[in-house]
Design an enzyme around this catalytic site. Sequence first.
Site, PDB file in Angstrom:
ATOM      1  N   ASP A 280      -0.939  -0.154   8.970  1.00  0.00           N
ATOM      2  CA  ASP A 280      -1.396  -0.508  10.037  1.00  0.00           C
ATOM      3  C   ASP A 280      -3.093  -0.731  11.202  1.00  0.00           C
ATOM      4  O   ASP A 280      -3.002   0.833  10.420  1.00  0.00           O
ATOM      5  CB  ASP A 280      -0.095  -0.471  11.160  1.00  0.00           C
TER       6      ASP A 280
ATOM      7  N   ASP B 172      -3.782   3.780   5.444  1.00  0.00           N
ATOM      8  CA  ASP B 172      -3.020   3.571   5.372  1.00  0.00           C
ATOM      9  C   ASP B 172      -2.550   1.929   5.278  1.00  0.00           C
ATOM     10  O   ASP B 172      -3.585   0.823   5.439  1.00  0.00           O
ATOM     11  CB  ASP B 172      -3.689   3.860   7.037  1.00  0.00           C
TER      12      ASP B 172
END
Length: 269
Positions: free
Chosen positions: A11, A9
């Site tokens: 963020d 991922d």
Amino acid sequence: MSGIVVIFDFDKTIIDIDSDNWVVDELGATDMFNQLLSTMPWNTVMDKMMNELYLRGKSIGDIEDVLKRVPIHPRVVPAIKAAYALGCDLRVLSDANLFYIETILKHLGIRECFSEINTNPGFVDEEGKLRILPYHDFHTFSHGCNLCPPNMCKGKIIERIQTTLENKTIIYLGDGAGDFCPSLKLTKEDYMMPRKDFPVWELICKNRDLVQADVHEWADGEELERVLIQLITTIISMDDNVVDNTNQLFDCKFETIGHKVLPKPLYVP
């Protein structure tokens, strides 16, 4: 290649904050963002916000400057470079957007480490305005997953990636609720690395029996580096054909990484 695919991922995993909030806050548009958020999906809000910033005279250069100041833990970039040097296939799976992610990865000098970026389209149009569009065009069709936001089902993307892999082990790193759906798609041969005390970690704790993958938590960039590299080297060492080569790579490149015992999988009583 090591036979390992590491999927990050973006963020609050690679970088330490939410990139959308960071841009909006740094460019002084927080109030409008908060007003719009209750009226439409997040992805649509961000496209509207880019138009608002354009009307306020903010340039693409202004947005790039903000992105280049994004907070990141000092051990994350070395962890990514280490995983890449060990022969892993690194990919991004994020609900941010391509413009943000590529700008930041290039600034950090690690764009070439990633073979694939799966995210919402983000591009500069002919007027010089940043556009942010949905990965799944939910105005045309629904992806049909009730765990994920309308613009992106990460689980479906993981399933698509899995169809292209043969005898590969996936290590998935994430923090948010949107990372729970892909964790359910991982097999018992895979590994899930949720960020401790973040939404995906909490969801996995409450639904541990639904996740087949081995779960190894991490709290910050230092733990991300330690857990990830130890997982990779442990997986590689299981293949007798590449043990010697792996040890040589580890000795040469990562002498500063401590040889600690691999953290136990996360279990819920």
